[in-house]
Design an enzyme around this catalytic site. Structure first.
Site, short mmCIF file in Angstrom:
data_model
loop_
_atom_site.label_atom_id
_atom_site.label_comp_id
_atom_site.label_asym_id
_atom_site.label_seq_id
_atom_site.Cartn_x
_atom_site.Cartn_y
_atom_site.Cartn_z
CD GLU A 139 -2.98 -0.88 2.48
OE1 GLU A 139 -3.08 -0.26 3.18
OE2 GLU A 139 -4.20 -2.48 1.85
CD GLU A 249 -4.26 -5.34 3.75
OE1 GLU A 249 -5.07 -5.08 3.69
OE2 GLU A 249 -3.01 -5.96 3.97
#
Length: 308
Positions: A139, A249
């Site tokens: 991320e 995720e």
């Protein structure tokens, strides 16, 4: 072809076999291998067994997190491998207990401050020798970690250089992990993925993190799986064409819509994408209740989707 490629292609090949079997029975369905996070810890076999019984099938991936304050623990990798799952280790370059994260600015990595530590991990991973998906510094395109672009003075070029440096050090010690580059889904003001892509020579698997926040957070709205992922997957196909994609995720809240329907739609959406080779459900009660079993309806939908 090195061990990294062979281990990944074994997973992808299994997915292809499942897809072929499903096509013979039902042309409209392509089962997608699933995984989950393990907040109880990868060594707790009883916790996993209880969940497998509820899901009706065993996960293909098990994902957990390790910070840069932890030493390598290959017993966790071995425990996951013993279940038949692929370990997906999210390696986070920070100290989550510290208030000040300036120590983990990317400039410090490029100065060599963490080289000895990374080499210790490389030695341990090389000694282990089994398949590992290593998701380093995920991320990076969203500004919520000390390694993210725009935080701690970090630039996109520094991120790319750090990613390459860390994996280069691991490989110099004989570690042959599958290198998972894992951005967040793109959004307004996120860093363009092309700017933080380390290059095909440095990435084996493209991970992608995306959630349906529903109304759990002010200003958010309920979003279907297609609304969460479509735009970023198109971007990834331009940035990293041909690379396999793992939804590393994902999850949905219960707030603001029908989570059970969202679960069903997620697996249908993923099954329609030829380059999406699996998904990992974030099975945790954190910002909201993301868990599979947040409601009986959600649990039933997950069981139905994973036992096709």
């Amino acid at each position: 072809m090195d061990l990294t490629r062979r281990s990944f292609l074994a997973v992808a090949g299994g997915a292809a076999l499942l897809a072929a079997t499903a096509s013979a029975a039902s042309p409209a369905v392509r089962p997608v291998p699933f995984g989950v996070t393990v907040p109880w810890g990868p060594l707790d076999r009883a916790a996993l067994a209880a969940r497998v019984a509820a899901w009706g099938s065993a996960p293909r991936y098990l994902l957990w997190y390790a910070s840069f304050r932890e030493e390598p623990d290959v017993a966790k990798l071995a425990a996951v491998a013993a279940t038949g799952a692929v370990p997906v280790l999210t390696w986070e370059p920070w100290d989550p207990s510290a208030r000040n994260q300036k120590r983990y600015a990317l400039a410090r990595f490029l100065a060599g401050d963490f080289d000895a530590y990374v080499r210790r991990w490389g030695d341990a991973l090389a000694a282990y020798g089994g398949p590992v998906h290593l998701r380093f510094a995920h991320e990076m395109n969203a500004r919520h970690y000390p390694w993210s672009v725009g935080v701690n003075g970090n630039t996109a070029a520094q991120y790319v250089a750090t990613y390459r440096r860390v994996h280069g050090l691991l490989r110099s010690r004989g570690a042959t992990v599958a290198r998972v580059w894992s951005p967040n889904v793109s959004f307004t003001r996120s860093t363009p993925l092309a700017a933080v892509y380390p290059g095909d020579a440095h990435v084996d698997v493209v991970g992608l993190d995306g959630y349906n926040w529903g109304t759990a957070v002010r200003g958010q709205v309920w979003r279907s799986p297609a609304q969460v992922f479509d735009a970023t997957v198109r971007e990834l196909r331009t940035v990293a064409p041909g690379r396999p994609v793992l939804l590393s995720e994902t999850a949905s809240t219960e707030k603001g819509g029908d989570k059970a329907r969202w679960v069903t739609d997620l697996f249908a959406w993923a099954g329609a994408q030829p380059d999406v080779t699996g998904l990992v459900w974030f099975d945790e009660d954190k910002e909201t209740d993301w868990r599979v079993a947040s409601s009986p309806a959600s649990a039933a939908a997950f069981r139905a989707a994973t036992t096709l």
